[in-house]
Write a protein that holds these residues in place. Structure first.
Motif, PDB file in Angstrom:
ATOM      1  N   ALA A 119     -52.384  31.144 -90.619  1.00 60.76           N
ATOM      2  CA  ALA A 119     -53.790  30.751 -90.807  1.00 60.76           C
ATOM      3  C   ALA A 119     -54.149  30.715 -92.288  1.00 60.76           C
ATOM      4  N   GLY A 120     -53.699  31.721 -93.038  1.00 59.78           N
ATOM      5  CA  GLY A 120     -53.983  31.766 -94.462  1.00 59.78           C
ATOM      6  C   GLY A 120     -53.345  30.615 -95.208  1.00 59.78           C
ATOM      7  N   LYS A 121     -52.153  30.215 -94.780  1.00 57.80           N
ATOM      8  CA  LYS A 121     -51.466  29.111 -95.448  1.00 57.80           C
ATOM      9  C   LYS A 121     -52.135  27.774 -95.142  1.00 57.80           C
ATOM     10  N   VAL A 122     -52.618  27.621 -93.924  1.00 60.36           N
ATOM     11  CA  VAL A 122     -53.344  26.399 -93.571  1.00 60.36           C
ATOM     12  C   VAL A 122     -54.613  26.285 -94.419  1.00 60.36           C
ATOM     13  N   ALA A 141     -44.317  23.502 -90.276  1.00 58.84           N
ATOM     14  CA  ALA A 141     -45.290  24.114 -89.360  1.00 58.84           C
ATOM     15  C   ALA A 141     -46.667  24.188 -89.997  1.00 58.84           C
ATOM     16  N   THR A 142     -46.730  24.601 -91.265  1.00 61.53           N
ATOM     17  CA  THR A 142     -48.025  24.682 -91.953  1.00 61.53           C
ATOM     18  C   THR A 142     -48.680  23.308 -92.004  1.00 61.53           C
ATOM     19  N   LEU A 143     -47.900  22.278 -92.296  1.00 67.24           N
ATOM     20  CA  LEU A 143     -48.438  20.919 -92.345  1.00 67.24           C
ATOM     21  C   LEU A 143     -48.988  20.505 -90.978  1.00 67.24           C
ATOM     22  N   ARG A 144     -48.247  20.813 -89.909  1.00 70.06           N
ATOM     23  CA  ARG A 144     -48.703  20.445 -88.562  1.00 70.06           C
ATOM     24  C   ARG A 144     -50.018  21.147 -88.218  1.00 70.06           C
ATOM     25  N   PHE A 145     -50.079  22.435 -88.490  1.00 71.81           N
ATOM     26  CA  PHE A 145     -51.294  23.199 -88.155  1.00 71.81           C
ATOM     27  C   PHE A 145     -52.490  22.727 -88.978  1.00 71.81           C
ATOM     28  N   ALA A 146     -52.245  22.382 -90.239  1.00 72.35           N
ATOM     29  CA  ALA A 146     -53.334  21.881 -91.084  1.00 72.35           C
ATOM     30  C   ALA A 146     -53.840  20.540 -90.561  1.00 72.35           C
ATOM     31  N   PHE A 147     -52.930  19.711 -90.085  1.00 70.05           N
ATOM     32  CA  PHE A 147     -53.310  18.388 -89.611  1.00 70.05           C
ATOM     33  C   PHE A 147     -54.233  18.478 -88.402  1.00 70.05           C
ATOM     34  N   GLU A 148     -54.103  19.544 -87.610  1.00 74.52           N
ATOM     35  CA  GLU A 148     -54.978  19.729 -86.449  1.00 74.52           C
ATOM     36  C   GLU A 148     -56.437  19.914 -86.883  1.00 74.52           C
ATOM     37  N   ARG A 149     -56.650  20.316 -88.143  1.00 73.27           N
ATOM     38  CA  ARG A 149     -58.008  20.522 -88.650  1.00 73.27           C
ATOM     39  C   ARG A 149     -58.455  19.405 -89.588  1.00 73.27           C
TER      40      ARG A 149
END
Length: 662
Positions: A119-122, A141-149
């Motif tokens: 979460a912190g990295k996103v 993974a960080t890129l994927r999670f960030a893209f969701e937002r």
């Protein structure tokens, strides 16, 4: 270590290179040969870099990204890597000192490949997109999670660099990274630099859909380019060693303690595993010698060899019961062993020491068990193909179980053997020098160096076919070799012309649905010619060159497409096994292949009909299904198939005639 049964070890691939130094020497900008090729294409919006491990892809990205920031109006660069350890390849690097116009700088707060919550990295990535700084490194993974937002237009003005690009898949239902890529390409002005050290995905799913792939400018730097241009590494061997029983009882036949070795034990779910990975490691250590101690700060095990008394330094990356100890060992390997030759001698691993792992001194990759993923094989081989002083030869050995008639999984074992060997044949294709094939116009039509002219050959007539030939031929060969019907074809149980003119076009149609039949035929010829020539032995006698095809040498000047189509390009897989196993095991293999039914298509049957007619004319009888000759047996099966189809059509016509009469 004993050397019993060494006759069972056979190299399928033995390649010697010229040591030109070209691929490791740098120009006035500090660029190697591969990086120069990539930089020449720096203006492309979407760039795909296919190059082997250790060729310098990370620095090639730095050169291109900096040009896009300084000269092409881009504002941000995001580099995404599959796992945190690979992020170090993209850390701050001084480039000005070697002649480039700017340095690559990543601030500590923008290196997101460090411990911490996802979460912190996103949050950090999103803040970066809205802030003033230019470069950031994170995980896939960080890129994927960030893209969701985020919405796709958040990447406007950005360069998105994706390392180890084979992790992406066109199967967007099962690949969130593939879906992200498709959406961001459609919804923003993003520039993409995709990099991969592999030439194919292990699961046969294409990395990009055809319409998306067409948007990329590809730069391919093959293994031959890379290894031929080294200074120290002279040769590479790829081979197999077959065993029966437990692999732990055969390990001393192939583990050469005089070589810097990465030994990958089998996955615990595989048939080769004893299901106790720690016990397997213990057995291997006992085979090496007597344990002296384990270093507290590095986790390195010191072992005195039984045969010579030499003390070896062994890293155990299999034991994960003590996470701190394994982390200490990984840190030691990354910071000390990667720079000092005597810091480590053997690395024992299971899922680690593959992609992105850097141990330049590694000479021997010894892998136990069949690997279904061609990508994984490429990555493992890549661990030993780095150029290093004192290393003249690199070796990949696959220790594979022989099929046993007493076992219930004979067919699985046979298929594993065939696929492991055909994977090595594919590597032989990747490792060989590329040739350009052209149509021979007349008898006195000379060929330039690096070119082969063939009577009846159809050259690519469209830009699409040319692009596939230049950048995607190995991927296509991987698709072909992973097709289930090729187990039988590789073993010579399918007529060569059926293999070349029916099976291969069928797979091409499935992979490239956008091609018409004339393009499919051009690509088919390219695949078959390239495979046959690269698997053939070329000899020079005086001023003439001869290539070995179908057990005879043919003058290269006399080659025509019909002759090449009469050769099964992958039959060497079965020939290798024939020489590597005992006659009783060979009979088991032949029986398992013969028992494996391959559905006969109407297309294949129609193509074979003239050959069956000719066979009947020559032999004076119909082919017999019980024959020991695989070709005769297959002809008999095709004949039965045609008879059944005729009966079905006759019956359907009678029904239709009756309906009309009513």
């Amino acid at each position: 270590m004993s050397d019993r049964n060494t006759n069972k070890t056979m190299n399928i691939v033995d390649v010697t290179y010229a040591q030109t130094g070209a691929s490791v020497n740098t120009d006035s900008l500090g660029m190697r040969e591969m990086q120069q090729r990539v930089f020449a294409k720096r203006d492309a919006q979407h760039l795909l870099i296919k190059a082997p491990p250790a060729s310098g892809k990370s620095r090639a990205l730095m050169f291109v990204a900096l040009d896009k920031l300084y000269n092409q109006g881009r504002k941000k660069v995001i580099v995404a890597v599959p796992e945190r350890s690979i992020g170090a390849s993209f850390s701050t690097t001084k480039l000005i000192a070697n002649g480039f116009f700017a340095d690559w700088e990543v601030k500590p707060e923008h290196n997101l490949c460090t411990p911490g919550s996802s979460a912190g990295k996103v949050d950090a990535l999103i803040d970066f997109l809205n802030g003033p700084d230019a470069t950031l490194v994170c995980t896939h993974a960080t890129l994927r999670f960030a893209f969701e937002r985020l919405t796709p237009d958040a990447f406007n003005g950005t360069v998105l660099a994706i390392d180890e690009f084979h992790h992406v898949s066109a199967d967007t239902e099962n690949s969130r990274l593939g879906a992200l890529l498709r959406d961001v390409m459609a919804g923003s002005d993003v520039h993409i630099v995709a990099m991969t050290g592999s030439y194919f995905r292990g699961d046969s799913v294409p990395v990009l859909a055809a319409q998306d792939e067409a948007k990329f400018t590809a730069v391919t730097f093959n293994y031959y380019d890379q290894l031929n241009g080294y200074q120290h590494l002279k040769s590479l061997g790829i081979g197999h060693h077959f065993y029966q029983g437990r692999y732990t009882e055969a390990i001393d036949e192939v583990l050469n303690l005089d070589k810097k070795t990465i030994l990958h034990i089998p996955n615990v779910n595989s048939g080769e595993s004893t299901k106790d990975k720690l016990e397997e490691v213990g057995f291997i250590i006992d085979e090496i010698g007597e344990v002296l101690d384990t270093e507290e700060d590095t986790g390195i095990i010191r072992i005195r060899r039984t045969d010579t008394g030499q003390v070896l330094r062994v890293a155990d990356l299999v034991d994960d019961t003590d996470q701190k100890k394994r982390a200490d060992t990984l840190h030691y390997l990354a910071t000390v062993a990667s720079k000092e030759r005597d810091a480590a001698d053997i690395i024992l691993a299971l899922g680690m020491a593959k992609e992105g792992f850097d141990w330049p001194f590694a000479e021997h990759a010894l892998t136990v068990g069949y690997r279904a993923s061609l990508t994984e094989i490429i990555q493992i081989i890549g661990r030993v193909t780095r150029d290093s002083p004192g290393k003249s030869h690199a070796q990949f050995t696959n220790l594979i179980a022989e099929p046993d008639a007493a076992q219930s999984e004979v067919t699985v074992s046979v298929n594993n053997m065939l696929k492991a060997i055909t994977a090595s044949l594919l590597m032989e294709q990747v490792l060989a020098q590329n040739l350009e094939f052209k149509t021979k116009r007349s008898g006195d039509d000379p060929a330039e160096p690096g070119t082969l002219k063939i009577n009846g050959f159809k050259e690519p007539s469209t830009e699409r076919v040319r692009q596939i030939v230049e950048t995607d031929l190995n991927d296509l060969k991987a698709n072909i070799l992973q097709d289930d019907s090729f187990a039988r074809a590789a073993a010579g149980h399918v007529d060569p012309e059926t293999t070349n003119k029916v099976l291969i076009p069928k797979i091409i149609r499935e992979r490239y649905p956008d091609l018409d039949e004339s393009q499919i035929e051009e690509l088919r010829q390219q695949v078959v010619v390239d495979s046959v020539i690269k698997n053939g032995e070329i000899r020079e006698v005086g001023d003439k060159r001869f290539v070995r095809m179908a057990e005879k040498f043919v003058n290269i000047d006399d080659i025509n497409i019909n002759l090449i189509d009469s050769v099964n390009p992958f039959q060497r897989a079965f020939e290798v096994m024939s020489k590597s196993v005992t006659p009783s095991v060979l009979r088991i293999i032949e029986g398992a292949i013969a028992a494996t039914r391959v559905d006969i298509s109407e297309e294949e049957a129609v193509a074979l009909w003239p050959k069956i007619q000719q066979w009947v004319k020559v032999n004076g009888r119909r082919p017999d299904r019980s024959s020991d000759d695989p070709t005769e047996k297959h002809y008999a099966e095709v004949l039965l198939f045609l008879q059944r189809r005729k009966q079905q059509r006759d019956a359907q016509q009678r029904v239709e005639s009756a309906e009309v009469a009513e």
